[in-house]
Motif scaffolding. Sequence first.
Motif, mmCIF file in Angstrom:
data_model
loop_
_atom_site.group_PDB
_atom_site.id
_atom_site.type_symbol
_atom_site.label_atom_id
_atom_site.label_comp_id
_atom_site.label_asym_id
_atom_site.label_seq_id
_atom_site.Cartn_x
_atom_site.Cartn_y
_atom_site.Cartn_z
ATOM 1 N N LYS A 94 -17.483 -4.314 -11.322
ATOM 2 C CA LYS A 94 -18.927 -4.081 -11.373
ATOM 3 C C LYS A 94 -19.637 -4.793 -10.225
ATOM 4 O O LYS A 94 -20.538 -4.237 -9.588
ATOM 5 N N GLU A 95 -19.235 -6.027 -9.963
ATOM 6 C CA GLU A 95 -19.859 -6.797 -8.876
ATOM 7 C C GLU A 95 -19.579 -6.153 -7.521
ATOM 8 O O GLU A 95 -20.477 -6.081 -6.665
ATOM 9 N N MET A 96 -18.366 -5.694 -7.320
ATOM 10 C CA MET A 96 -18.010 -5.052 -6.053
ATOM 11 C C MET A 96 -18.854 -3.806 -5.813
ATOM 12 O O MET A 96 -19.348 -3.574 -4.702
ATOM 13 N N LEU A 97 -19.026 -3.006 -6.856
ATOM 14 C CA LEU A 97 -19.802 -1.774 -6.723
ATOM 15 C C LEU A 97 -21.285 -2.066 -6.528
ATOM 16 O O LEU A 97 -21.968 -1.381 -5.753
ATOM 17 N N ALA A 98 -21.789 -3.091 -7.210
ATOM 18 C CA ALA A 98 -23.204 -3.444 -7.072
ATOM 19 C C ALA A 98 -23.504 -3.998 -5.692
ATOM 20 O O ALA A 98 -24.562 -3.720 -5.111
ATOM 21 N N GLU A 99 -22.582 -4.781 -5.144
ATOM 22 C CA GLU A 99 -22.787 -5.400 -3.826
ATOM 23 C C GLU A 99 -22.525 -4.426 -2.685
ATOM 24 O O GLU A 99 -22.956 -4.669 -1.554
ATOM 25 N N ASN A 100 -21.842 -3.344 -2.966
ATOM 26 C CA ASN A 100 -21.482 -2.377 -1.919
ATOM 27 C C ASN A 100 -21.805 -0.960 -2.391
ATOM 28 O O ASN A 100 -20.894 -0.190 -2.746
ATOM 29 N N PRO A 101 -23.065 -0.580 -2.390
ATOM 30 C CA PRO A 101 -23.436 0.771 -2.848
ATOM 31 C C PRO A 101 -22.866 1.885 -1.983
ATOM 32 O O PRO A 101 -22.875 3.050 -2.395
ATOM 33 N N SER A 102 -22.359 1.542 -0.807
ATOM 34 C CA SER A 102 -21.743 2.549 0.064
ATOM 35 C C SER A 102 -20.319 2.895 -0.361
ATOM 36 O O SER A 102 -19.720 3.833 0.177
ATOM 37 N N MET A 103 -19.775 2.186 -1.338
ATOM 38 C CA MET A 103 -18.382 2.357 -1.733
ATOM 39 C C MET A 103 -18.141 3.759 -2.306
ATOM 40 O O MET A 103 -18.840 4.206 -3.206
ATOM 41 N N GLN A 104 -17.127 4.439 -1.778
ATOM 42 C CA GLN A 104 -16.806 5.803 -2.177
ATOM 43 C C GLN A 104 -15.629 5.901 -3.131
ATOM 44 O O GLN A 104 -15.420 6.942 -3.760
ATOM 45 N N MET A 105 -14.844 4.842 -3.237
ATOM 46 C CA MET A 105 -13.684 4.834 -4.128
ATOM 47 C C MET A 105 -13.281 3.399 -4.385
ATOM 48 O O MET A 105 -13.529 2.509 -3.571
ATOM 49 N N ILE A 106 -12.661 3.165 -5.546
ATOM 50 C CA ILE A 106 -12.233 1.804 -5.883
ATOM 51 C C ILE A 106 -10.888 1.878 -6.598
ATOM 52 O O ILE A 106 -10.675 2.731 -7.472
ATOM 53 N N PHE A 107 -9.972 0.996 -6.222
ATOM 54 C CA PHE A 107 -8.603 1.028 -6.722
ATOM 55 C C PHE A 107 -8.208 -0.309 -7.338
ATOM 56 O O PHE A 107 -8.438 -1.371 -6.747
ATOM 57 N N ASP A 108 -7.594 -0.228 -8.510
ATOM 58 C CA ASP A 108 -6.975 -1.378 -9.158
ATOM 59 C C ASP A 108 -5.484 -1.247 -8.902
ATOM 60 O O ASP A 108 -4.825 -0.338 -9.415
ATOM 61 N N ILE A 109 -4.914 -2.152 -8.097
ATOM 62 C CA ILE A 109 -3.528 -1.999 -7.650
ATOM 63 C C ILE A 109 -2.593 -2.878 -8.480
ATOM 64 O O ILE A 109 -2.820 -4.070 -8.662
ATOM 65 N N HIS A 110 -1.527 -2.254 -8.976
ATOM 66 C CA HIS A 110 -0.499 -2.901 -9.774
ATOM 67 C C HIS A 110 0.866 -2.564 -9.194
ATOM 68 O O HIS A 110 0.986 -1.748 -8.287
ATOM 69 N N ARG A 111 1.888 -3.156 -9.793
ATOM 70 C CA ARG A 111 3.238 -2.643 -9.621
ATOM 71 C C ARG A 111 3.756 -2.286 -11.002
ATOM 72 O O ARG A 111 3.342 -2.833 -12.023
ATOM 73 N N ASP A 112 4.681 -1.351 -11.065
ATOM 74 C CA ASP A 112 5.202 -0.831 -12.319
ATOM 75 C C ASP A 112 6.322 -1.734 -12.844
ATOM 76 O O ASP A 112 6.732 -2.693 -12.179
ATOM 77 N N ALA A 113 6.821 -1.440 -14.029
ATOM 78 C CA ALA A 113 8.015 -2.089 -14.580
ATOM 79 C C ALA A 113 9.047 -0.992 -14.793
ATOM 80 O O ALA A 113 8.926 -0.189 -15.709
ATOM 81 N N ASP A 114 10.045 -0.935 -13.926
ATOM 82 C CA ASP A 114 11.000 0.169 -13.951
ATOM 83 C C ASP A 114 12.276 -0.284 -13.262
ATOM 84 O O ASP A 114 12.414 -1.454 -12.862
ATOM 85 N N LYS A 115 13.215 0.618 -13.097
ATOM 86 C CA LYS A 115 14.442 0.352 -12.374
ATOM 87 C C LYS A 115 14.276 0.765 -10.912
ATOM 88 O O LYS A 115 13.570 1.721 -10.596
ATOM 89 N N ARG A 116 14.976 0.065 -10.049
ATOM 90 C CA ARG A 116 14.851 0.338 -8.615
ATOM 91 C C ARG A 116 15.202 1.780 -8.273
ATOM 92 O O ARG A 116 14.538 2.422 -7.450
ATOM 93 N N GLU A 117 16.242 2.316 -8.925
ATOM 94 C CA GLU A 117 16.661 3.677 -8.587
ATOM 95 C C GLU A 117 15.590 4.714 -8.891
ATOM 96 O O GLU A 117 15.603 5.806 -8.324
ATOM 97 N N ASN A 118 14.663 4.385 -9.766
ATOM 98 C CA ASN A 118 13.559 5.297 -10.061
ATOM 99 C C ASN A 118 12.349 5.062 -9.175
ATOM 100 O O ASN A 118 11.365 5.799 -9.274
ATOM 101 N N SER A 119 12.420 4.043 -8.334
ATOM 102 C CA SER A 119 11.213 3.580 -7.633
ATOM 103 C C SER A 119 11.357 3.514 -6.131
ATOM 104 O O SER A 119 10.598 2.806 -5.462
#
Length: 350
Positions: free
Chosen positions: A222-247
């Motif tokens: 919310k703070e990021m969007l309020a401080e940057n009204p020009s923002m066109q997209m926002i991403f929450d970046i994670h990594r998955d829990a899986d096996k290497r052969e699937n990733s």
Amino acid sequence: MRKRRRYNQKSKMIAVTVVVMAMIIVISGMYGIKSAGALSSDNVNDAVGSKRNWEQLWPNWKDVLFSGIPGLAGSSSVPPVTIKTEVTAQSVIRGIVMFLANVDIKDTRSLFRVEIPLLAAIKPESTVSAMTVPNFPKFDFKSNLTTGKPVVGIYFTHTAESFIPSSGVTHRPGGQRGEIVEVGDALAKRLDERGYKAVVSKNIHDYPSFMKAYGPSEITAKEMLAENPSMQMIFDIHRDADKRENSIATVAGVTVARMSIVVAKGQPDLVQPHWQQNHAFAKLIDAKMNQYFPGVSKGIQLVDWRFNQHLHPRALLLEVGCQENSKEEAMRTVELLGDILAEIMAENKE
């Protein structure tokens, strides 16, 4: 033999020219006809859309963990990406010539592919754009995407997430920032190289409570969007829990991490008014990724939660690689993603 080969080549080119001229005359009045088509991608790894192993092992814990771990919220099958397209006289001619002579009249390189197979590896220009995806949320052109203001926001709900081959742990302990933050930095750097400014928040959200991390991360978003009204997209970046052969996937002979896109549909008591727009945005990214880098995208997961995606019509959760990928593999993937996002924005400047 040389003369005969030259004669055959000339005859082939003359035949193509005759076909093109004939079709121009026959269908010169066909402009404006419209239809719908479907975008599909071959060469996608069989693991696309597969659920995590641990998601199936502890179904009774799903409701307990579901507020903190995206994959445990469940997923549903995603229909094929449907793309609307226009059929004009030019597109019909293009299709007929492609069928008869394997020559794309909009791509001059294809004239040489018939005789030089090596050039077949060069990909043609993009045929997927925001204008062809149903429900795609239009960009705010008041910012023009060229003013130097931030247009992309990046943050990390699970800030401690890391990669075992690089750090030896799945999560940094005691409120430390994990390597997932470096992955977000790599995306921001790539976008900056392409002329689009990104803002990265490194606020820690998963300490002292990993399970309640989405509350603090919502405040950050919310703070990021309020401080940057020009923002066109926002991403929450994670990594998955899986096996290497699937990733893992290979792009130009280099190993990269596979990526999945999580779209939250909301619940009756957690309204998500933007989920269809978020889904359209996810479809566009997934389609372009499949077009340029087949096998890298794991596809789209639809989940019955919000994950802060109610805050913006182009808000997505990205899972880049798994704990068994290296940090470098994940960073390479977001560099590819940066190129995709830059193309999407470039197509929509005007």
